[in-house]
Design a protein around this motif. Sequence first.
Motif, PDB file in Angstrom:
ATOM      1  N   ARG A  26     -17.807 -26.686  30.567  1.00  0.00           N
ATOM      2  CA  ARG A  26     -17.296 -27.202  29.301  1.00  0.00           C
ATOM      3  C   ARG A  26     -16.509 -28.487  29.534  1.00  0.00           C
ATOM      4  O   ARG A  26     -16.026 -28.701  30.640  1.00  0.00           O
ATOM      5  CB  ARG A  26     -16.341 -26.201  28.685  1.00  0.00           C
ATOM      6  CG  ARG A  26     -16.879 -24.853  28.449  1.00  0.00           C
ATOM      7  CD  ARG A  26     -15.746 -24.025  27.959  1.00  0.00           C
ATOM      8  NE  ARG A  26     -15.136 -24.715  26.841  1.00  0.00           N
ATOM      9  CZ  ARG A  26     -15.323 -24.375  25.577  1.00  0.00           C
ATOM     10  NH1 ARG A  26     -16.079 -23.361  25.299  1.00  0.00           N
ATOM     11  NH2 ARG A  26     -14.741 -25.054  24.623  1.00  0.00           N
ATOM     12  N   PRO A  27     -16.309 -29.295  28.523  1.00  0.00           N
ATOM     13  CA  PRO A  27     -15.468 -30.475  28.716  1.00  0.00           C
ATOM     14  C   PRO A  27     -14.065 -30.141  29.185  1.00  0.00           C
ATOM     15  O   PRO A  27     -13.485 -30.887  29.976  1.00  0.00           O
ATOM     16  CB  PRO A  27     -15.451 -31.115  27.332  1.00  0.00           C
ATOM     17  CG  PRO A  27     -16.711 -30.689  26.699  1.00  0.00           C
ATOM     18  CD  PRO A  27     -16.986 -29.328  27.235  1.00  0.00           C
ATOM     19  N   GLU A  28     -13.509 -29.018  28.744  1.00  0.00           N
ATOM     20  CA  GLU A  28     -12.178 -28.646  29.249  1.00  0.00           C
ATOM     21  C   GLU A  28     -12.240 -28.372  30.744  1.00  0.00           C
ATOM     22  O   GLU A  28     -11.312 -28.711  31.478  1.00  0.00           O
ATOM     23  CB  GLU A  28     -11.668 -27.392  28.537  1.00  0.00           C
ATOM     24  CG  GLU A  28     -11.215 -27.612  27.121  1.00  0.00           C
ATOM     25  CD  GLU A  28     -12.281 -27.205  26.139  1.00  0.00           C
ATOM     26  OE1 GLU A  28     -13.452 -27.235  26.513  1.00  0.00           O
ATOM     27  OE2 GLU A  28     -11.933 -26.870  25.008  1.00  0.00           O
ATOM     28  N   ALA A  29     -13.345 -27.762  31.196  1.00  0.00           N
ATOM     29  CA  ALA A  29     -13.481 -27.511  32.630  1.00  0.00           C
ATOM     30  C   ALA A  29     -13.588 -28.818  33.385  1.00  0.00           C
ATOM     31  O   ALA A  29     -13.045 -28.963  34.483  1.00  0.00           O
ATOM     32  CB  ALA A  29     -14.713 -26.644  32.895  1.00  0.00           C
ATOM     33  N   LEU A  30     -14.264 -29.784  32.795  1.00  0.00           N
ATOM     34  CA  LEU A  30     -14.366 -31.085  33.441  1.00  0.00           C
ATOM     35  C   LEU A  30     -12.997 -31.737  33.559  1.00  0.00           C
ATOM     36  O   LEU A  30     -12.651 -32.309  34.595  1.00  0.00           O
ATOM     37  CB  LEU A  30     -15.290 -31.995  32.640  1.00  0.00           C
ATOM     38  CG  LEU A  30     -16.777 -31.726  32.773  1.00  0.00           C
ATOM     39  CD1 LEU A  30     -17.538 -32.594  31.822  1.00  0.00           C
ATOM     40  CD2 LEU A  30     -17.225 -32.013  34.173  1.00  0.00           C
ATOM     41  N   LEU A  31     -12.215 -31.645  32.485  1.00  0.00           N
ATOM     42  CA  LEU A  31     -10.883 -32.254  32.537  1.00  0.00           C
ATOM     43  C   LEU A  31     -10.019 -31.560  33.577  1.00  0.00           C
ATOM     44  O   LEU A  31      -9.273 -32.208  34.313  1.00  0.00           O
ATOM     45  CB  LEU A  31     -10.227 -32.194  31.162  1.00  0.00           C
ATOM     46  CG  LEU A  31     -10.839 -33.116  30.120  1.00  0.00           C
ATOM     47  CD1 LEU A  31     -10.186 -32.879  28.781  1.00  0.00           C
ATOM     48  CD2 LEU A  31     -10.676 -34.554  30.517  1.00  0.00           C
ATOM     49  N   GLN A  32     -10.137 -30.244  33.652  1.00  0.00           N
ATOM     50  CA  GLN A  32      -9.391 -29.522  34.676  1.00  0.00           C
ATOM     51  C   GLN A  32      -9.848 -29.953  36.066  1.00  0.00           C
ATOM     52  O   GLN A  32      -9.044 -30.120  36.975  1.00  0.00           O
ATOM     53  CB  GLN A  32      -9.634 -28.019  34.490  1.00  0.00           C
ATOM     54  CG  GLN A  32      -9.005 -27.154  35.538  1.00  0.00           C
ATOM     55  CD  GLN A  32      -7.510 -27.135  35.419  1.00  0.00           C
ATOM     56  OE1 GLN A  32      -6.983 -27.032  34.322  1.00  0.00           O
ATOM     57  NE2 GLN A  32      -6.834 -27.262  36.520  1.00  0.00           N
ATOM     58  N   GLY A  33     -11.156 -30.158  36.203  1.00  0.00           N
ATOM     59  CA  GLY A  33     -11.680 -30.611  37.484  1.00  0.00           C
ATOM     60  C   GLY A  33     -11.149 -31.983  37.860  1.00  0.00           C
ATOM     61  O   GLY A  33     -10.766 -32.231  39.009  1.00  0.00           O
TER      62      GLY A  33
END
Lengths: 239, 179, 389
Positions: free
Chosen positions: A188-195
């Motif tokens: 998800r985009p949130e996972a990308l931001l966390q990454g």
Amino acid sequence: MNDELEERLDEAPESQPESLRLRDIPVREELQPRTVIAPDGQEIHIDPLQDYYCQAGPTVQTPAYTKIIEDLFNWARSESLWILGFGTGCGAIEMRPLMTPRFDAYRYGIQWRPTPRQANLLVISGYLSVKTLKRAIRSYEQMQNPKYVVGLGSCTINGGMYWDSYNTIKCLDQYMPVDLYITGCMPRPEALLQGFDDLKKLIRAGKAEGANRYAENFDWYKANQKRVIKNWNMPDYNW
Amino acid sequence: MNSMLERLAKEFRITDVVERRPGLTTIKVDKDLAETLIRELRDREGYTHLNFMTAIDRIEDGLFTLVYMLHNYADKSSLSVHVDIEREDAEMTSIHTLWAQAWTYQRELRELWGIRFPGSPRQDEDFCLEGWEDIPPMRREFDTVEFCERTFVSRDGRHSEDPRDHMHEVMFPNRGGDN
Amino acid sequence: MAQLPTHSSAWDMSPPEPVDLSSGKYVKLWQGPQHPGITGNMSLELTLCGDEIVECKTHVGYLHRGFEKFMERRTFIQNFTVVCRIAVPEPTFNEYLYSAAVEELAGIEVPERAQWLRALNLEMMRLASFVMWTGGMSGAFGLYTVPNWTLTYRDYLLDLFEELTGARIYHMYIVPGGVRNPLPDGWKERTLEILKGTEKLLYEVERVMFNNAVFKARSKGLGLITPDMIDPYGIVGPNARACGFARDLRKDEPYLVYDQLDFEVITGTASDAYERAWVRQQEMHQCIDLIRQMLERTPDSGPFQARMPNVLHWKIPPGETYLKAECTRGEYGYYLVTDGSEYLRRVHVRGPSYTHAIAVMERLAVGTNIADIAGLMVSLHTYPPEIER
């Protein structure tokens, strides 16, 4: 570096089976060195495969002479991660929402840049077919140091659902040094931001040394790449 | 549809007429009459749309079955024309003069199956694969798993712990017997 | 019925004079996979004379994963998890067509509620895909405000998908036998609200994009598809409808519940980039209308999955079928051949971009300005993943 993988590389390549060769691969006409006469009569000698920055292999970048300066540099690098706009696979579809106001990666200093010379982060978004791998390597080598690679999705880790496909690579680490993996299919985009946040922490701690790893183990990476990419009409390092 | 097929059946030696569902019929024709039949279907019977062209590998019979899917927009029926060709040195008449899109399909068939279409433009250029040195990959004798193990390096997979094996080997190694 | 010539110079693609690369007149430009002006991953090898494109060769294969080969190694029930990745930006049609083809060959009847839910999912996917396309279209001409609006709005639609199916992009919601779950509570009301917002968005986009003098000047007359090109090139979808051919699979060969819904086929007069964009804009309104109709009429109770045999050991009798659906780009088809074993014999996916992005693109690019080539590609609405699967 994985010893077992190194051993596999040292084995002699098995002979190819009796194959129906489509045809031999000559160098394309426009890639041959030639002389062109400009409209004003001037003769220009061009050699498209000669790449002027390929005169020497990549060098290891040493950290700054004091830790505090290096920390400052690392902080600056982490706060301005400019991603190369190259959607290599499925993941490109989940990177677009990051540019929109809803998930807004720009407030973290992350931008998408069109050329490799302006980017310092290459996001391999999903699977890599052998054809795209060649272009991704070329783009990666054209990027300037310090640079980082993030592998998105499970296809970069172990081939994902294309584990038995004849045209995708299975383990991205063999061909390019990866600093961080983001799992998911698609994340998800949130996972990308966390990454990206985790990547920033890595950079600030001085641990994102993918480019230096590439320079140190250059022969190993190149051998792996040439094993898979048969049609190597790219500039070769010639030091 | 049936009257049309009856009319063409004798002239083109059409066999194996199977109606899969109302609107989709499969017919089979010989290799030497296939192109003429398709031309006739396109020009006179209204099958002006080529949906696709592909091949099925019948390795057990030593044949490729080429499938041409044609569609008639006027009475909304589809016709699937099957043509059997030899597997060794596969070659077929090109239809690139009938449809402007056909040369793309023929390029793909050439690369992924090894079927040649003499006269079709840009046949020998790479289409999907680059620097491919093995046999055409869609053939059934091409084993993808073996190819992947040979060419690509993958990470070690997960180890699954079967509780029974674990007990046999690790917890109670000296105890024999069943279970 | 029009008589088609046997060999038409209409599709003769060689440049007017032979291209001599050693004269200083031509430049070979590679608009390659790493380029912001390409939809997906495809390359165009362009030969330019000044500003004008003389020859265009397309190169695909950057996304080739060999789907058709490895799908033969998986059982029928394992395949439904992988098919959605064939066409990355619009995955639901793959799931539906694969499931429907398998059901047709296996003789499984899908209950009515599942058909309504499937149609609803497909129509919402069409809307989300068109909304993303609008962003791409205006972005290709430099109007970067519109992609920011539309991609954000598409996210709200993806939120609805996430609530319904559990995933934003690859839903895997349509399974052989029916759908995975019915509509959650309150989903209908949320959808209706988002549809109201989408209509406002479309109104804004119409004002900003279609009334923009620059957009009009650049896209009118760009990439004109003439009526005699439609059948030789196999052009389908809004590209053909903008030319005046009223061909819509939902009306011509209705599948699922489209024969019970009330809508008209939208056509245009001359298929240039502007008209194609206009047809797609109208189709977005049509999607919203269809979704509203479906939300009203979807049954609230009843089975949403048919009784299936043991899918782990599922043998389907030998047969072959070809199923089509109307996706945003046109006719999307699945050709499935079974031979009585647990694995399928052959599956072929016919994506509309197969013809649009290769043969049609090479034809239309000749004579265009280099600045407009990105706009031309986007106006044909091509998705490279479905070309080489």
